[in-house]
Design an enzyme around this catalytic site. Structure first.
Site, PDB file in Angstrom:
ATOM      1  N   LYS A  41      56.445   6.553  29.086  1.00 53.65           N
ATOM      2  CA  LYS A  41      57.712   6.751  28.369  1.00 53.65           C
ATOM      3  C   LYS A  41      58.825   5.895  28.957  1.00 53.65           C
ATOM      4  CE  LYS A  41      56.792   9.586  25.040  1.00 53.65           C
ATOM      5  NZ  LYS A  41      56.614   8.964  23.705  1.00 53.65           N
ATOM      6  N   SER A  73      61.160   9.914  26.665  1.00 54.40           N
ATOM      7  CA  SER A  73      61.128  11.334  27.028  1.00 54.40           C
ATOM      8  C   SER A  73      61.887  11.568  28.326  1.00 54.40           C
ATOM      9  CB  SER A  73      59.670  11.769  27.221  1.00 54.40           C
ATOM     10  OG  SER A  73      59.628  13.034  27.857  1.00 54.40           O
ATOM     11  N   TYR A  90      52.243  10.116  31.518  1.00 56.51           N
ATOM     12  CA  TYR A  90      53.145  10.199  30.357  1.00 56.51           C
ATOM     13  C   TYR A  90      54.542   9.678  30.718  1.00 56.51           C
ATOM     14  CZ  TYR A  90      55.665  12.697  26.591  1.00 56.51           C
ATOM     15  OH  TYR A  90      56.454  13.046  25.529  1.00 56.51           O
TER      16      TYR A  90
HETATM   17  P1  NAI Z   1      52.815  16.017  17.978  1.00 55.23           P
HETATM   18  O1  NAI Z   1      51.552  16.118  18.746  1.00 55.23           O
HETATM   19  O2  NAI Z   1      53.094  17.036  16.943  1.00 55.23           O
HETATM   20  O3  NAI Z   1      52.964  14.578  17.290  1.00 55.23           O
HETATM   21  C1  NAI Z   1      52.344  13.420  17.732  1.00 55.23           C
HETATM   22  C2  NAI Z   1      51.591  12.833  16.584  1.00 55.23           C
HETATM   23  O4  NAI Z   1      51.062  11.567  16.989  1.00 55.23           O
HETATM   24  C3  NAI Z   1      50.394  13.708  16.158  1.00 55.23           C
HETATM   25  O5  NAI Z   1      50.500  14.007  14.779  1.00 55.23           O
HETATM   26  C4  NAI Z   1      49.183  12.854  16.488  1.00 55.23           C
HETATM   27  O6  NAI Z   1      48.110  13.016  15.568  1.00 55.23           O
HETATM   28  C5  NAI Z   1      49.771  11.442  16.413  1.00 55.23           C
HETATM   29  N1  NAI Z   1      48.977  10.483  17.185  1.00 55.23           N
HETATM   30  C6  NAI Z   1      48.465  10.667  18.440  1.00 55.23           C
HETATM   31  N2  NAI Z   1      47.794   9.570  18.805  1.00 55.23           N
HETATM   32  C7  NAI Z   1      47.877   8.682  17.785  1.00 55.23           C
HETATM   33  C8  NAI Z   1      47.393   7.374  17.591  1.00 55.23           C
HETATM   34  N3  NAI Z   1      46.658   6.754  18.524  1.00 55.23           N
HETATM   35  N4  NAI Z   1      47.695   6.736  16.419  1.00 55.23           N
HETATM   36  C9  NAI Z   1      48.436   7.359  15.471  1.00 55.23           C
HETATM   37  N5  NAI Z   1      48.908   8.619  15.593  1.00 55.23           N
HETATM   38  C10 NAI Z   1      48.636   9.264  16.748  1.00 55.23           C
HETATM   39  O7  NAI Z   1      53.993  16.001  19.072  1.00 55.23           O
HETATM   40  P2  NAI Z   1      55.565  15.716  18.937  1.00 55.23           P
HETATM   41  O8  NAI Z   1      56.206  16.624  19.895  1.00 55.23           O
HETATM   42  O9  NAI Z   1      56.001  15.708  17.524  1.00 55.23           O
HETATM   43  O10 NAI Z   1      55.663  14.244  19.552  1.00 55.23           O
HETATM   44  C11 NAI Z   1      56.228  13.143  18.887  1.00 55.23           C
HETATM   45  C12 NAI Z   1      56.715  12.143  19.925  1.00 55.23           C
HETATM   46  O11 NAI Z   1      57.812  12.709  20.643  1.00 55.23           O
HETATM   47  C13 NAI Z   1      55.671  11.774  20.973  1.00 55.23           C
HETATM   48  O12 NAI Z   1      55.794  10.408  21.290  1.00 55.23           O
HETATM   49  C14 NAI Z   1      56.065  12.619  22.157  1.00 55.23           C
HETATM   50  O13 NAI Z   1      55.608  12.077  23.358  1.00 55.23           O
HETATM   51  C15 NAI Z   1      57.572  12.583  22.023  1.00 55.23           C
HETATM   52  N6  NAI Z   1      58.261  13.633  22.750  1.00 55.23           N
HETATM   53  C16 NAI Z   1      58.207  14.926  22.341  1.00 55.23           C
HETATM   54  C17 NAI Z   1      58.917  15.898  23.024  1.00 55.23           C
HETATM   55  C18 NAI Z   1      58.961  17.301  22.566  1.00 55.23           C
HETATM   56  O14 NAI Z   1      59.748  18.082  23.168  1.00 55.23           O
HETATM   57  N7  NAI Z   1      58.198  17.684  21.563  1.00 55.23           N
HETATM   58  C19 NAI Z   1      59.671  15.573  24.239  1.00 55.23           C
HETATM   59  C20 NAI Z   1      59.716  14.187  24.547  1.00 55.23           C
HETATM   60  C21 NAI Z   1      59.015  13.262  23.819  1.00 55.23           C
END
Ligand code: NAI
Length: 302
Positions: A169, A152, A165
Site C-alpha cells: 500500500k 491504506s 499489505y
Molecule cells: P473487498 O474484498 O470487498 O474488495 C476487493 C475486491 O477486489 C474483491 O471484490 C475481490 O474479488 C477483488 N480482487 C481481488 N483480487 C483481484 C484481482 N487479482 N483482480 C481483480 N479483482 C480482484 O474489500 P474492500 O474493503 O472493498 O477493499 C477494496 C480496496 O480498499 C482494497 O484495495 C483494500 O486493500 C482497500 N482498503 C480497504 C480498507 C477497508 O477498511 N475496507 C482499508 C484500507 C484499504
C-alpha cells in the site's frame, strides 16, 4: 456545483463488492460508463468467479446506467490490456481508472511465508501498475486522465500482521508521487485514497456498532472528488464513516552537521532538532531534499 461524469469512461478494479462496487455504482449514477472489473475470488485471493462483476453490471444497467463486466485478474497484464481494449472498443476512451482490487494474507512477519508477501505485492502494486500502464497511452493521447490508487492506513502508518499489505500500500503512494509528476503535462491527475470501511476485508476486525458507521458508501464521495474534472493531484485522501482527512509525506528543515569523525555522535545527539517539525514542507518532488541539503551545506561553508 454537481460532480458529473457524463461522457466519461471509468474502469474500477475489484468492483464486484465492497468499496469498488460503491465506487462503480456512484460513477455510473453520475453519468460515467463503467467497466466493472472483478476476479470474484476470496479475501485471500483464492478462487474466482465472473458472477461478482456481472451482478454489479446488472445493477447499473437496471438503474439506467452504462456498464460492462471484466473478470480479468489485475495480476495478468495481457488480460488487463484486453479489458482496456474492450473499453476503448465499446466507448472510445478511458478517462478514469480506480485501482481498488485487493486481497489480504495477514500474518506476523515472523510467520509470514515469502509467497504470501509476493502475492500481496503482486495484486496491490503490480495490479495497479498493470492497469495504469494499460490506460496510460490512451490518457496521454487524449490529454486527460484521473487515476486513483487505493492505499491504506496500514501502509501509511503500519499495522500488526500486515507487513506485506502495508508495504504494497505504501508502494502505491510512491507510484502516485512519480506518476502525478509525469502525467501533469497531459492533465493526468493521480491521487491516493486511504479508506476505512466495513467490508468482508474488515468485518472480523471490528465490533458491530463500529461496522455500521463504516458503510463503504461513505468513502465513495472522496473517490468521486479525486476523479472529478477539478480533482487535485498527488493528494492522499483518507476517508471513512463520512469523515475526510489528508495525509502528507513531509520533510523537516533539519540541520547541517557536516562530515567529521564525530558526525555519527552529532546525529545521535541532535535527533530532536533534526526532527523538529517547525518549517516542515511537503516537497513537490524528490529533488527538494537534495536542494535543501546543498543549500544548508553552502550556507555552513560560507
Ligand atoms: P473487498 O474484498 O470487498 O474488495 C476487493 C475486491 O477486489 C474483491 O471484490 C475481490 O474479488 C477483488 N480482487 C481481488 N483480487 C483481484 C484481482 N487479482 N483482480 C481483480 N479483482 C480482484 O474489500 P474492500 O474493503 O472493498 O477493499 C477494496 C480496496 O480498499 C482494497 O484495495 C483494500 O486493500 C482497500 N482498503 C480497504 C480498507 C477497508 O477498511 N475496507 C482499508 C484500507 C484499504
Amino acid at each position: 456545483m454537481t460532480l458529473r461524469f457524463d461522457g466519461r469512461v471509468a474502469i474500477v478494479t475489484g468492483a464486484g463488492g465492497g468499496l469498488g462496487r460503491q465506487h462503480a455504482l456512484a460513477l455510473a449514477a453520475r453519468g460515467a460508463a463503467v467497466v466493472v472489473n472483478d476476479l470474484g475470488g476470496a479475501v485471500d485471493g483464492s478462487g474466482g468467479a465472473p458472477a461478482a462483476a456481472a451482478a454489479v453490471v446488472e445493477e447499473i444497467r437496471s438503474a439506467g446506467g452504462k456498464a460492462i463486466a471484466s473478470g480479468a485478474s489485475v495480476t495478468d497484464f495481457a488480460a488487463v490490456q484486453a479489458m482496456v481494449a474492450a473499453a476503448l472498443a465499446e466507448w472510445g476512451r478511458v478517462d478514469i481508472l480506480v485501482n481498488n482490487a485487493g486481497i489480504l494474507r495477514d500474518k506476523s512477519f515472523a510467520k509470514m511465508e515469502l509467497a504470501d508477501f509476493r502475492l500481496v505485492l503482486d495484486v496491490h502494486l503490480m495490479g495497479a501498475v498493470h492497469c495504469t500502464k494499460a490506460v496510460w497511452e490512451a490518457m496521454r493521447a487524449q490529454n486527460y486522465g484521473r487515476i486513483v490508487m487505493t492505499t491504506s492506513s496500514s501502509g501509511l502508518y503500519g499495522n500488526f500482521g500486515q507487513a506485506n499489505y502495508g508495504a504494497a500500500k505504501m508502494a502505491l503512494v510512491g507510484l502516485m508521487q512519480t506518476l502525478s509528476i509525469e502525467g501533469a503535462k497531459h492533465d493526468i491527475r493521480v491521487n491516493c485514497l486511504a479508506p476505512t470501511a466495513a467490508t468482508r476485508m474488515t468485518e472480523k476486525l471490528m465490533p458491530e456498532a463500529v461496522l455500521r458507521l463504516l458503510e463503504p458508501g461513505a468513502v465513495t464521495p472522496g473517490l468521486l472528488a479525486l476523479v472529478a474534472e477539478d480533482a487535485p493531484t498527488r493528494a492522499i485522501l483518507c476517508a471513512g464513516a463520512g469523515s475526510f482527512e489528508r495525509a502528507y509525506v513531509t520533510l523537516t528543515q533539519g540541520i547541517h552537521l557536516g562530515h567529521d569523525d564525530d558526525t555519527p555522535e552529532q546525529v545521535a545527539l541532535h535527533c530532536d532538532a533534526i526532527g523538529d517539525r517547525i518549517g516542515e514542507t511537503v516537497p513537490e518532488s524528490g529533488a527538494a531534499q537534495g536542494t535543501l541539503e546543498i543549500d544548508k551545506a553552502m550556507r555552513a561553508h560560507r
